[in-house]
Design a protein around this motif. Structure first.
Motif, PDB file in Angstrom:
ATOM      1  N   ALA C 258       0.806  -1.209   0.000  1.00 49.56           N
ATOM      2  CA  ALA C 258       0.000   0.000   0.000  1.00 49.56           C
ATOM      3  C   ALA C 258       0.847   1.271   0.000  1.00 49.56           C
ATOM      4  O   ALA C 258       0.330   2.351  -0.250  1.00 49.56           O
ATOM      5  N   ALA C 259       2.129   1.116   0.309  1.00 49.86           N
ATOM      6  CA  ALA C 259       2.968   2.299   0.427  1.00 49.86           C
ATOM      7  C   ALA C 259       2.898   3.142  -0.841  1.00 49.86           C
ATOM      8  O   ALA C 259       3.086   2.645  -1.939  1.00 49.86           O
ATOM      9  N   GLY C 260       2.571   4.387  -0.675  1.00 51.04           N
ATOM     10  CA  GLY C 260       2.562   5.300  -1.803  1.00 51.04           C
ATOM     11  C   GLY C 260       1.265   5.315  -2.578  1.00 51.04           C
ATOM     12  O   GLY C 260       1.075   6.132  -3.455  1.00 51.04           O
ATOM     13  N   SER C 261       0.348   4.410  -2.265  1.00 49.97           N
ATOM     14  CA  SER C 261      -0.915   4.425  -2.996  1.00 49.97           C
ATOM     15  C   SER C 261      -2.030   4.875  -2.073  1.00 49.97           C
ATOM     16  O   SER C 261      -2.297   4.237  -1.057  1.00 49.97           O
ATOM     17  N   GLN C 262      -2.680   5.963  -2.431  1.00 52.60           N
ATOM     18  CA  GLN C 262      -3.713   6.486  -1.553  1.00 52.60           C
ATOM     19  C   GLN C 262      -4.929   5.552  -1.516  1.00 52.60           C
ATOM     20  O   GLN C 262      -5.563   5.370  -0.480  1.00 52.60           O
ATOM     21  N   ALA C 263      -5.196   4.931  -2.661  1.00 52.32           N
ATOM     22  CA  ALA C 263      -6.374   4.078  -2.730  1.00 52.32           C
ATOM     23  C   ALA C 263      -6.252   2.867  -1.815  1.00 52.32           C
ATOM     24  O   ALA C 263      -7.239   2.357  -1.303  1.00 52.32           O
ATOM     25  N   LEU C 264      -4.980   2.429  -1.618  1.00 51.22           N
ATOM     26  CA  LEU C 264      -4.784   1.213  -0.831  1.00 51.22           C
ATOM     27  C   LEU C 264      -4.364   1.513   0.602  1.00 51.22           C
ATOM     28  O   LEU C 264      -4.053   0.605   1.367  1.00 51.22           O
ATOM     29  N   ALA C 265      -4.382   2.793   0.963  1.00 53.27           N
ATOM     30  CA  ALA C 265      -3.872   3.174   2.280  1.00 53.27           C
ATOM     31  C   ALA C 265      -4.598   2.439   3.395  1.00 53.27           C
ATOM     32  O   ALA C 265      -4.033   2.161   4.456  1.00 53.27           O
ATOM     33  N   GLY C 266      -5.860   2.137   3.149  1.00 54.43           N
ATOM     34  CA  GLY C 266      -6.631   1.498   4.203  1.00 54.43           C
ATOM     35  C   GLY C 266      -6.439  -0.005   4.277  1.00 54.43           C
ATOM     36  O   GLY C 266      -7.018  -0.656   5.140  1.00 54.43           O
ATOM     37  N   LEU C 267      -5.652  -0.549   3.358  1.00 52.73           N
ATOM     38  CA  LEU C 267      -5.553  -2.017   3.289  1.00 52.73           C
ATOM     39  C   LEU C 267      -4.912  -2.652   4.528  1.00 52.73           C
ATOM     40  O   LEU C 267      -5.485  -3.582   5.106  1.00 52.73           O
ATOM     41  N   PRO C 268      -3.729  -2.167   4.961  1.00 48.81           N
ATOM     42  CA  PRO C 268      -3.071  -2.871   6.074  1.00 48.81           C
ATOM     43  C   PRO C 268      -3.961  -3.024   7.313  1.00 48.81           C
ATOM     44  O   PRO C 268      -4.107  -4.131   7.825  1.00 48.81           O
TER      45      PRO C 268
END
Lengths: 231, 258, 658
Positions: C258-268
């Motif tokens: 997710a690092a660097g991707s705003q869309a995936l920020a919530g994944l972890p």
């Protein structure tokens, strides 16, 4: 004496037993008979404390134990082998016996259990639920030998077992009685139960219909209760 | 025998095993329309197992269940109900928070609603009329009129049995499976229950399969009995034959009693 | 590979702690039949106690550790065991509500007393780093992971070998039988609660240094344990610990992705809930028999006659219509209350009428809120159309939430929906997909109705419409089917109704209303945001609704008033801060009260509804029959009794019936 007096008991809004009195003298064998649904299992559940009666009393050797929890009665010498298989299916045979021993020396308990039913000796490490039905019942019954109770309540222990196994189990029950255990037998093999019994109680629809000695009960009366042939 | 195999419930070679244990072994029997058929046997004989396989709560290991000529072995409970099979429960699984009237009405409404979301949402006028008529008839038949507004959870066991029966009667099922209906009833209530079932069969011509331990009820209302022991059929005949049978007596009281 | 190694190390250290917490959770669930939603709150409580004793009172850390991690848990365990005993025979809903209430009470009390903002947690372990195969690892992390792993291993051995461990496994198999052998099942369960509480407390104190002292965050972090418990199918202890490790590692790897991707920020942070939701969906009902046999609510006479109810409804409507004349500057509070009335009405339909617990309700409201803003402001659709479409957008989400309802019932449905709610919250609320880059989107009120007073009447119309809709559904055939299904799904199915369709339909109707409520919420505040619609809010709503369940169909009204209006009239902030505690304790008491109204046997067996068991007893059932009923529960309805096993590394085997 284990004494149920004027017991009324049931589940929720349903009354199963009405004014049932059942005295079990020490060292006696009592056969508790009746058709399905007559209240035999409920009577045993009250006697071992699994079900608190709505009214009436439960005395053990003169002490009022009404409403006490089952483990208290068990510690005082009441051993109830419940209907179905009275085992912990996910525990090994050895662990089952360890639980039966309730804190006493497990090794000694295992020896006693094996002396009662030698076949258990070969299965100690097995999961109890994987034993055959007969072996499961032997494991359940071995508790009555390991813990040396004064009163043993047996609920349909021969149900669903092959005749050879049933014979072996009744032999064991005979030995228990000889050693001075009082037995309460709920048993579909009526004839076998009557052979052992000193007293017979007959339940019908939650009431005591007959109390006496086996000789006083005739086969016709029994069939009537079981088969409804009174029409 | 005039009853063809398209008539009523027919079980062939039913076998049910649990983990290597055979609870029911190659059982075959028929419960035709217009007759009360009894399935009896001692504790643990496999009656309820058989019963659950008939109503779809249990899948058999082998064998087939046919209803009015259609193989329903693989169908679920709701599909069997749609095909005309209704059942009661020994533990009387009523809708406790609903009234007696609503319980009985649901017997038919559930069947009309099926799995159709639209039909589940609203009740067409035509349905409403038929539901009302069926409910009134059942309330009358089971003498539950005085209790129609009571929540089912507040009733006595005897009344609960009647509501359980009333639900399947309202549903208009052609084949009824009754699961130990006398448990918890006193003898007067049991006799009354028996009278109602007899009347229903006489009036509507539906078939009944009765699993029961109360012999007085079985002997008085069944025309034909099947006796199970150890998951196998040990006897078959009318009540008088069963009463006279040594094999049945032995199964119930233990071999030495015969 | 070397790039990933640090994440692996981080994942294993946190995962080990999750695993320990999850083992405690599974142990108490299997021995008592009560799934403790307050498990994470105990962790938070212990961490705060440690903070209080060291930072505020200046005790040396070993003493504080002893008090917070060793002495405090027994006190909690005694109360928890008492509560579990009181809940024996309660409906699954009430079992859930009771521990959810406890969680709210503890978390609420911590936030009220120590403030909602995070606090710095005292570092007590050495913070130096060592280098393990080229990776820098904090010594504190190493110690934490080792403590957790050692605790897990020690417990595993204890459970396998000690005599108390054997009895714990026995109580899982058959509490009645254990009593018959002369061992008190309650005593054994007390030990289980003690160990469970110890594990929770220790994991709280070990986690706090890594994330800071934040009551909500700590509570939810141990909720990661739910995911781990799901991996162990809520039964196997080693698999549960492994599940904890897996979740820790997956979450750490997700951080790299997710690092660097705003869309995936919530994944972890969403990983554990993804695991929870997926496992529950895949496992389905064959593996997860619910611990509590479903029991319908006890029957009591209606509070009011239909006529009186109508009278009250008319009076309430008149009163509500007069609010703008009386409320003065507090009018926005009442506007908000109307939105919440709509929310509670939709929740009431689901929980009280159909008997299904959903803990994803806030997510549905959030979906409505976001959709409305995108449509009304983004796409410029007319206000009313945007509101209705927002409701429609929530319907498919509601249907997704309903998928677990088809396969699962009771507790596992609640857990799956909770997982789904958290998943949505973590994954989408902050990712920009729903509420934009800033987390807040603009929203507008309808033309000509933008004044507070005018818009209040619009809201009143919607609230009244929602209540009429739910009342109509309740009286319709669907309503009868729903109430019947709440009482006995099995018999409804044998009467011919397709109950899965019924389940999905009610979720969809409820979602539609919730979605509209979300749109209206955005309109009231003229901005759409996910902040008020967290999974924590879902828990609170459920507790508040149940708290007022004695008011029956008026419960949504009272719930909305108390949640929104009561704080506005409180003169002190302290009272407002402590309100969640009141809600939590109140819901717990209501659940215990409802449980006490049921008949039960003397052992108070918590693993199966005592009264249902009793009914089966009447006809002297066989073991085979009880097993059958379990099978029946699987095949048709889902009211099967627990398969009742706690596995320790062994495959399950089917027991003989003969």
């Amino acid at each position: 004496m284990l004494r149920l007096h004027d017991i009324t008991a049931g589940y929720g809004d349903t009354t199963v037993l009405r004014d049932v009195s059942l005295p079990v003298p020490r060292r006696s064998v009592v056969a508790l008979l009746g058709a399905n649904g007559a209240g035999k299992t409920t009577t045993l559940r009250v006697a071992s404390g699994l079900l608190a009666p709505g009214s009436g009393t439960l005395h053990l050797d003169g002490t009022d134990l009404t409403g006490r929890r089952p483990h208290v009665l068990a510690r005082r010498g009441v051993c109830h082998v419940p209907e179905g298989r009275g085992i912990f299916p996910n525990l090994s045979v050895r662990d089952n016996i360890a639980v039966h021993a309730a804190g006493a020396d497990t090794g000694e308990a295992v020896d006693r259990a094996v002396s009662a039913f030698p076949v258990l000796g070969e299965k100690l490490g097995q999961q109890a639920g994987a034993l055959s039905g007969g072996q499961q019942q032997m494991l359940a019954l071995s508790r009555a030998y390991v813990t040396e109770p004064s009163y043993v309540l047996l609920d349909e222990v021969s149900m669903g077992l092959a005749p050879v196994v049933v014979d072996e189990i009744f032999e064991f029950l005979g030995r228990l009685a000889e050693q001075g255990c009082a037995l309460v037998l709920v048993e579909q093999y009526v004839a076998k139960a009557l052979e052992l019994a000193d007293y017979v109680f007959l339940l019908a629809r939650g009431r005591l219909e007959f109390a006496g000695e086996p000789g006083e009960l005739d086969a016709a009366q029994l069939m009537e209760k079981y088969m409804g042939t009174h029409t | 025998m005039t009853s063809s195999e398209h008539d009523g419930l027919r079980v062939d070679g039913l076998t049910i095993a649990f983990g290597g244990n055979t609870a029911v072994d190659g059982l075959s029997f028929a419960a035709p329309r217009g007759r009360i058929t009894g399935l009896i046997g001692p504790n643990g004989a496999g009656k309820t197992t058989t019963f659950n396989a008939c109503s779809g709560l249990l899948r058999p290991s082998a064998g087939s269940v046919r209803l009015f000529g259609t193989d329903i072995t693989g169908r679920g409970p709701a599909a069997r109900a749609q095909h005309g099979l209704g059942r009661t429960f020994q533990r009387m699984d009523l809708f406790d928070s609903l009234t007696v009237e609503q319980n009985i009405a649901l017997g038919l409404e559930a069947r009309l609603a099926r799995s159709n979301p639209l039909k589940q949402l609203r009740c067409p006028r035509r349905d409403r009329t038929s539901v009302r008529a069926a409910t009134e008839a059942v309330l009358e038949l089971c003498d539950l009129g005085p209790h129609r507004g009571d929540p089912a959870g507040s009733l006595s066991t005897g009344q609960r049995r009647l509501v359980d029966l009333g639900r399947v009667l309202a549903g208009g099922f052609d084949m009824l499976l009754l699961d130990e209906p006398s448990s918890g009833l006193d003898s007067a209530e049991t006799r009354r229950f028996g009278r109602i079932v007899t009347r229903v069969v006489a009036d509507s011509g539906c078939g009944v399969l009765l699993v029961e331990h109360d012999m007085s009820l079985v002997m008085s209302i069944c025309e034909h009995l099947y006796v199970l022991d150890f998951g196998k059929m040990i006897f078959e005949g009318d009540p008088a034959d069963v009463r006279a049978s040594d094999a049945v007596r032995a199964a119930y009281l233990g071999s030495e009693a015969a | 590979m070397n790039d990933l190694l640090p994440f692996l190390v981080v994942g294993v250290t946190t995962g080990s702690i999750y695993g320990l917490a999850a083992m405690g959770l599974v142990l108490t669930y299997k021995t008592s039949g009560i799934f403790n939603f307050a498990h994470g709150a105990i962790a938070a409580l212990a961490a705060y106690a440690f903070y209080d004793l060291t930072t505020l009172r200046g005790l040396p850390w070993p003493v504080a550790l002893l008090l917070a991690a060793v002495v405090l848990p027994p006190v909690l365990a005694v109360s928890l065991e008492r509560m579990a005993r009181g809940l024996a025979g309660a409906s699954v809903t009430m079992k859930i509500v009771a521990t959810v209430g406890l969680q709210l009470a503890i978390t609420g009390a911590l936030m009220a007393h120590y403030g909602a903002a995070g606090l710095p947690f005292p570092t007590f372990l050495p913070v130096d780093t060592v280098t393990v195969s080229g990776v820098h690892v904090g010594i504190d992390q190493l110690i934490s992971a080792s403590v957790a792993a050692a605790g897990a291993a020690a417990f595993f051995l204890f459970f396998r070998l000690s005599s108390l461990g054997v009895r714990m496994r026995a109580v899982v198999d058959d509490p009645d039988l254990l009593e018959l052998t002369g061992t008190s099942a309650f005593a054994v369960r007390s030990w289980a609660w003690l160990i469970g509480s110890w594990f929770a407390a220790i994991s709280g104190i070990l986690l706090a240094p890594q994330i800071g002292l934040d009551a909500l965050l700590l509570t939810l972090l141990v909720v990661q344990a739910y995911g781990a418990a799901a991996v162990g199918m809520f039964a196997s202890l080693p698999l549960t610990y492994a599940g904890g490790l897996l979740i820790g590692v997956l979450a750490a790897f997700a951080t790299t992705i997710a690092a660097g991707s705003q869309a995936l920020a919530g994944l972890p942070p969403a990983v554990p809930f993804l695991v929870l939701f997926v496992v529950l969906l895949v496992a389905g009902r064959s593996r997860l028999a619910d611990a509590g046999t479903h029991r319908p609510a006890p029957v009591s006479a209606p509070l009011l006659t239909p006529r009186a109810t109508r009278g009250f409804a008319v009076a309430a409507t008149v009163l509500a219509a007069a609010v703008p004349l009386l409320a003065g500057p507090r009018l926005p509070v009442y506007a908000n209350a109307l939105v919440f009335l709509l929310i509670f009405t939709s929740l009431y339909l689901l929980v009280r009428i159909s008997g299904q617990v959903s803990l994803a309700h806030a997510a549905l409201v959030a979906v409505g809120s976001a959709t409305f803003s995108h449509l009304a402001v983004g796409a410029g659709l007319p206000w009313l159309l945007a509101v209705l479409l927002a409701g429609a957008a929530a319907v498919p989400v509601g249907a997704v939430v309903a998928i677990p309802a088809i396969r699962l019932s009771g507790l596992f449905l609640a857990l799956a929906t909770f997982g789904f709610g958290l998943l949505l919250e973590r994954l989408l609320y902050r990712s920009g997909v729903m509420f934009g880059a800033t987390g807040t989107l603009p929203a507008a009120r309808p033309e000509h109705f933008s004044s507070d007073t005018a818009f209040y009447y619009v809201l009143l119309a919607f609230a009244a419409g929602g209540m009429v809709l739910v009342a109509a559904v309740t009286r319709s055939r669907l309503g009868r089917l729903l109430r019947a299904m709440a009482d006995s799904p099995t018999s409804l199915a044998t009467l011919g109704a397709g109950i899965n369709v019924t389940r999905v339909t009610v979720f969809c109707v409820s979602a539609f209303i919730a979605g509209i409520a979300g749109a209206l919420h955005a309109s009231v505040s003229q901005s759409a945001t996910g902040t008020p619609f967290t999974a924590y809010a879902s828990l609170t709503w459920l507790a508040v609704l149940v708290l007022f369940s004695v008011a029956r169909s008026a419960a949504p009204v009272l719930a909305a008033l108390f949640l929104t209006v009561a704080p506005a009239y409180s003169s002190s902030d302290t009272a407002v801060d402590w309100m969640p505690v009141l809600f939590g304790l109140g819901a717990m008491l209501v659940a215990l009260h409802e449980a006490s109204a049921r008949p039960r046997t003397t052992t108070g067996d918590g693993t199966a509804g005592a009264s249902s068991r009793a009914r089966e007893r009447i006809g002297a059932p066989s073991a085979a029959r009880e097993r059958l009923q379990a099978a029946a529960g699987r095949a048709g309805g889902r009211a099967g009794p627990d398969t009742g096993r706690l596995r320790v590394g062994r495959p399950r085997q089917q027991g003989d019936t003969r």
